[in-house]
Each structure stands twice: as C-alpha cells, then as structure tokens.
Design an enzyme around this catalytic site. Structure first.
Site, mmCIF file in Angstrom:
data_model
loop_
_atom_site.group_PDB
_atom_site.id
_atom_site.type_symbol
_atom_site.label_atom_id
_atom_site.label_comp_id
_atom_site.label_asym_id
_atom_site.label_seq_id
_atom_site.Cartn_x
_atom_site.Cartn_y
_atom_site.Cartn_z
ATOM 1 N N LYS A 105 -45.247 64.899 4.068
ATOM 2 C CA LYS A 105 -44.552 65.719 5.063
ATOM 3 C C LYS A 105 -45.559 66.690 5.664
ATOM 4 O O LYS A 105 -45.889 67.707 5.069
ATOM 5 C CB LYS A 105 -43.377 66.453 4.416
ATOM 6 N N GLU B 195 -30.702 48.510 -9.454
ATOM 7 C CA GLU B 195 -29.301 48.784 -9.113
ATOM 8 C C GLU B 195 -28.689 47.738 -8.187
ATOM 9 O O GLU B 195 -27.492 47.730 -7.954
ATOM 10 C CB GLU B 195 -29.189 50.157 -8.409
ATOM 11 N N THR C 237 -33.190 51.788 -15.402
ATOM 12 C CA THR C 237 -34.171 51.912 -14.321
ATOM 13 C C THR C 237 -35.466 52.466 -14.893
ATOM 14 O O THR C 237 -35.452 53.214 -15.871
ATOM 15 C CB THR C 237 -33.698 52.876 -13.229
ATOM 16 N N TRP D 196 -43.261 63.141 9.394
ATOM 17 C CA TRP D 196 -43.481 62.298 8.222
ATOM 18 C C TRP D 196 -44.634 61.334 8.463
ATOM 19 O O TRP D 196 -44.725 60.716 9.517
ATOM 20 C CB TRP D 196 -42.226 61.466 7.926
#
Ligand code: AMP
Length: 554
Positions: free
Chosen positions: A438, A328, A183, A443
C-alpha cells in the site's frame, strides 16, 4: 409439484466407491513406497478399504468420529480416504509438515480418536503426542516392513486390517461430514473446514467437467499435491468417480524422483503447486527426461508465473492448466481454459494472459468481487475487489465456531484474495489483501512484480514484500534468488532496468536483496511472513538508485 426422480444420496459409498470397485476395478493405483513401486488397483484398494472399515469399527469408531491420517500420498492413505467417510466417520488429514505444536493443537481441536501414521513419520508423530491436551488417539502404523516391531502400544496396519471382517457400508445422509482439513493459517489459529459427502461428490463431478479439470477414465494421474492438503485437490475422489488411474509419489518430491516416475509410469495428467513445476523445469533443462506422456498439468495454490507457463508450453510441450482455489472451496473454484470468445486467431500474448489468469468460476461456484463496504465492483477487468464465492462445495463456517463470523458474512466466503474480473468473467488475482503493497494510498501488486521478475532469464525465484516507509506508508522490496549460473553477475540495477518499461514508475521496487531461497510454507507456497520478519525495514544496501520521489512522478 415435485420432480419425480429418485432421491439418490450423493455420498461417497453410493456414488464414488461402487465405480472404483465395479467398473474400474482393474484400473491401476501405483504408489512409490520408499525405494519400491507398489502396484495395486482400484478394486484391491476398495476391498482393503472395507477391511480397514471393519478394523476401525472393532476399535469402536462410529458415526461422526474423527480418524486422522499423518501420511504421504500412498495406497494405504487412499484406503483411508475411502473407508473412513464410507463408514460414517470423518477423515481428518493432518499436514505432516507443520510443527509438532501446531499438529497437537489441530488434533486436540478436532478430537481425533485414531490416527493412521506412515512408518516413516512415526518419529514425527511421537513428537506430537506429549503436546496433546486430549486422550492420545490410537495409533495405527502404515508400515513398510510388516515384521518391524512397534513401540508404545501402536497397531500395525497390515495385520490389523488382515484380521478384520470387511464392513458393509451404512446408508448415510448426503449432508453427513466426510472429511476435514485445517487451513494452513498464516494468521491466527488454524481453522477446520468440514467437507460433506454431498460437497465431495459434487466437487468430484466438477473436476471431471471439460471446463473443470477435465479428468477422465483415459487419464493416469500423478498426484503430486499432498493428500494432507485440501483432499489433494479432490483428485482421489474424482479419479475413483471417473475411473482414472493413479500414481501416488510417496515422500520424495524432488525433481529427479518425479521426473523418474513420469518417465517410467507415463502419467497423462499431473497436479501440483508452481514450486514443484519450477524444480521440474530446471531439472528438464539439464537432464532432458522424457515427459511426453503428460497431456496437461494442473498448477494452482499460488499464481503461475507467465515464464513458467511459457516454458512448459514451448520447451516441454506440456500445457499448464492454471486453477485457483482454497481449502475452504474443496478446493477447485476457477480454472483458466481459453475463452471461446477469443476465437481462433487471437494474439499469443492475449492468449497467454488468459491462460495465466485465475480463470473462470467452474460450474457450481458463484463468484463476486466486493469492495470494503460489501458492494459489488464492476467486472471490467480494471476495478479491484475481494473475491467472494458461494456454492455447494464452499465452506459455510469453520468447525467449532458458534457463528459463521465475518469471513462468511452475507452468505459469501470472503477469500482475502484481491482481484479484477473481466467482461468474460476471467479473474486476475492481484494479491492477498495482506500482501498488497500500500504505497501512497495506491495498491501495488506483489504478484505482478514477482511474475515479471521471474521472467528475467537470470532469476530463479522472486518474492516481493511491503516494508514500512515514512512517506509512502509502504514500499516494495524484491527478494530475489538468482539462477546458479548468474550468481555473480546479476545486479539489482539490472532488475530495476528490466522492470522499468513494464510497470508504472512508482511500482518499481525501492530495493532488491539477493537471497538463497524463498522460504516456503508447509504446502510449498512462498512464505512472505518469514521474509517480512527477516526484512522489517528496507535494508540499507538494498536501496535502488531511483528515489521514490522520482518514481512518484512516473
Ligand atoms: P490454501 O487454503 O492453503 O490452499 O490457500 C488458498 C490461497 O492460495 C488462496 O486464497 C490464494 O491466495 C492462493 N491461491 C490458490 N490458488 C491460486 C492461484 N492459482 N493463483 C494465485 N493464488 C492462488
């Protein structure tokens, strides 16, 4: 009672390769190598793959050994894609854009024994070698000029495979490792994802599904997405399986080079990250290349801004298929085809909102939204949760880890992407968990703000990051790249006024800074970690005229 069907192995040499070298042997595989276009076919590639297999076997490569590639998209890289897994070894694609230390870490972690290096990347590879903590892998140089001399005991690809006996592929268990990819790792060390033959074959079938990527034998695919990243979204294997022709663009991915290739080679299908298509759009607006051969282009890896989607459809006449996935997830996880539930006469804005969403999970992938306590969040298009996925081409753990770990808790891959899912199952990513702003316990989606900013006619690129704020914890800062013609006239206030009617007042960025370019990761995504390091606090001159307090009331 068992079914009475054949237990036919889902492996690359049994399911994929025979189609490439049989039914589709004459289909073209064309590669840009430096200045020239190298013409080949699936048949020739498969033939040379057997010779490469023979050469690797003579070098002592056996089942499970890792063979790395350090290469751009080309026919030789494709030969390695077919040969290495088919002989039972593991193809390890190295990201050529990483720093030498990162590549050295990955090569040592994977214990690569051979590395196939493009001639043009040999110097970059030589910078990796001194940093290796394992015995140096044998280097085979995929050379552009076969007569060139090679230093340091490296082998030249053409004479090496030319002298080798073609290999007969062994019978493999479908769960055998086929390939691995690390990754890009924005936090911590890179992690190795190990694909199996079974996962690769099933993923390739899904790429061919009409509601997957819809790849077919009639397609000619321009693979812009690098073959060193998540198996180029599985396109090489899927193309071999369905019989699509390939165009591999080599190292020059500039808009001019890609548009030239599209004009000359007439692909029907292309795939790449949004940055590539943004560059092509800018080029198109000035030079008007003929891109009419494209019936679609798959865009993924980052969110497609609505303005890009609209421009491709309205100006170029090329519909974008938006896809979501990760290293993934092999990587295709979801695709944004229009839902049949909308019917024929839907509002263009609603239609576009579906096309710009991350779409619906493809067949074979199960998707859930989980909250912080691991509980499912309702699919009402409003409630946010972390996307969790499972299925036969989703990683179950990372290479070398004893245990699956938190990331794979409860048999799900926890993606780190925060999203909503609506009644039809369409996913809308609001952010990466680490990129959300945040503010005051709520959010703010940086992705949504970026999409809106990039729909402003004077904005080329925009990235929104969180900066610490004493009162609200974090507040958004917009980092904006103006279009060349608007360098002098675009002002922060204009952008805030542009956003004002479109978002809640407390979402309005506290500041706007103008930058030359948004930094990109090795695979072309916005690299917000670099921006966060550059702007650890709200820059004094960037403060917009409306105070957060005023905004909080909105
Ligand atoms: P990588 O494994 O490097 O390909 O990165 C995977 C991550 O890229 C995902 O977890 C998402 O955060 C992001 N990503 C991929 N596709 C999309 C998309 N279509 N929209 C938004 N983010 C995406």
């Amino acid at each position: 009672m068992h079914g009475l069907m054949m237990d036919f192995p889902l492996t690359i040499p049994r399911m994929v390769l025979p189609r490439a070298e049989g039914l589709f042997a004459a289909r073209p595989v064309d590669s840009q190598v430096g200045e020239r276009l190298h013409r080949s076919t699936w048949g020739a590639v498969a033939d040379r793959a057997r010779r490469l297999g023979g050469a690797l076997a003579e070098l002592g490569i056996g089942p499970g050994d890792r063979v790395a590639t350090f290469a751009w998209n080309s026919y030789r890289h494709l030969e390695a894609y077919l040969a290495v897994p088919s002989m039972g070894a593991v193809l390890h694609t190295l990201n050529v854009r990483l720093f030498p230390d990162q590549v050295a870490y990955i090569v040592a972690h994977a214990q690569d024994r051979v590395v196939l290096v493009d001639r043009s990347l040999l110097t970059a590879w030589r910078a990796v070698e001194p940093r290796l903590t394992i015995e140096h892998p044998t280097v085979i140089v995929m050379e552009d000029d076969p007569d060139g001399s090679l230093d340091g005991g490296a082998l030249a690809y053409e004479p090496t495979i030319g002298a080798a006996e073609p290999l007969a592929w062994p019978e493999l268990d479908e769960r055998t490792a086929a390939a691995m990819c690390y990754t890009s790792g924005t936090t911590g060390d890179p992690k190795g994802v190990v694909y199996s033959h079974r996962s690769t074959v099933l993923h390739s079938l899904a790429v061919g599904l009409a509601d997957g990527l819809g790849l077919s034998a009639s397609d000619r695919v321009l693979v812009v997405v690098p073959m060193f990243h998540a198996n180029a979204w599985g396109l090489p294997y899927a193309a071999a399986l369905v019989g699509a022709s390939l165009i591999l663009p080599g190292r020059d991915l500039s808009p001019a080079a890609l548009c030239g290739l599209i004009e000359r080679e007439r692909p029907t299908f292309a795939a790449g990250v949004p940055t590539i298509w943004l560059g092509i759009l800018e080029h198109y607006r000035i030079h008007r290349p003929d891109l009419s051969s494209l019936r679609t282009t798959v865009v993924g890896g980052s969110a497609v801004a609505p303005a890009l989607m609209a421009a491709f459809e309205d100006e170029l006449g090329v519909p974008i298929l938006h896809a979501w996935g990760m290293t993934e997830t092999s990587p295709i996880g979801s695709t944004a085809h229009l839902p049949a539930e909308l019917g024929r006469n839907s509002d263009p804005l609603v239609r576009r909102s579906y096309l710009c969403s991350q779409g619906r999970a493809v067949s074979g992938v199960e998707m859930e939204l989980l909250d912080g306590a691991g509980q499912p969040v309702p699919h009402d298009g409003e409630a946010m949760g972390e996307i969790c996925v499972r299925g036969p081409w989703i990683a179950s753990q990372y290479y070398g880890d004893d245990q699956p770990g938190e990331k794979f808790a409860g048999g799900w891959l926890h993606t780190g992407d925060v999203a909503t899912i609506d009644l039809y199952g369409y996913v809308r990513i609001t952010d990466r968990t680490k990129d959300l702003v945040k503010s005051g316990g709520e959010w703010i989606s940086s992705v949504e703000l970026e999409g809106l900013l990039m729909s402003h006619p004077d904005v080329l690129e925009a990235a929104v990051i969180a900066v610490p704020d004493q009162r609200w914890t974090e507040r958004p800062l917009a980092c904006v790249v103006p279009r060349p013609h608007a360098q002098d006239r675009l002002r922060a206030e204009d952008l805030i006024e542009y956003l004002r009617p479109q978002v809640a007042r407390w979402w309005l960025p506290d500041g706007v800074v103008f930058i030359d370019a948004v930094p990109k990761t090795s695979v072309g995504k916005f690299d917000k970690k670099v921006l966060r390091a550059r702007f650890p606090a709200m820059p004094a001159g960037a403060r917009s005229s409306v105070s957060p307090q005023q905004r909080a009331q909105g």
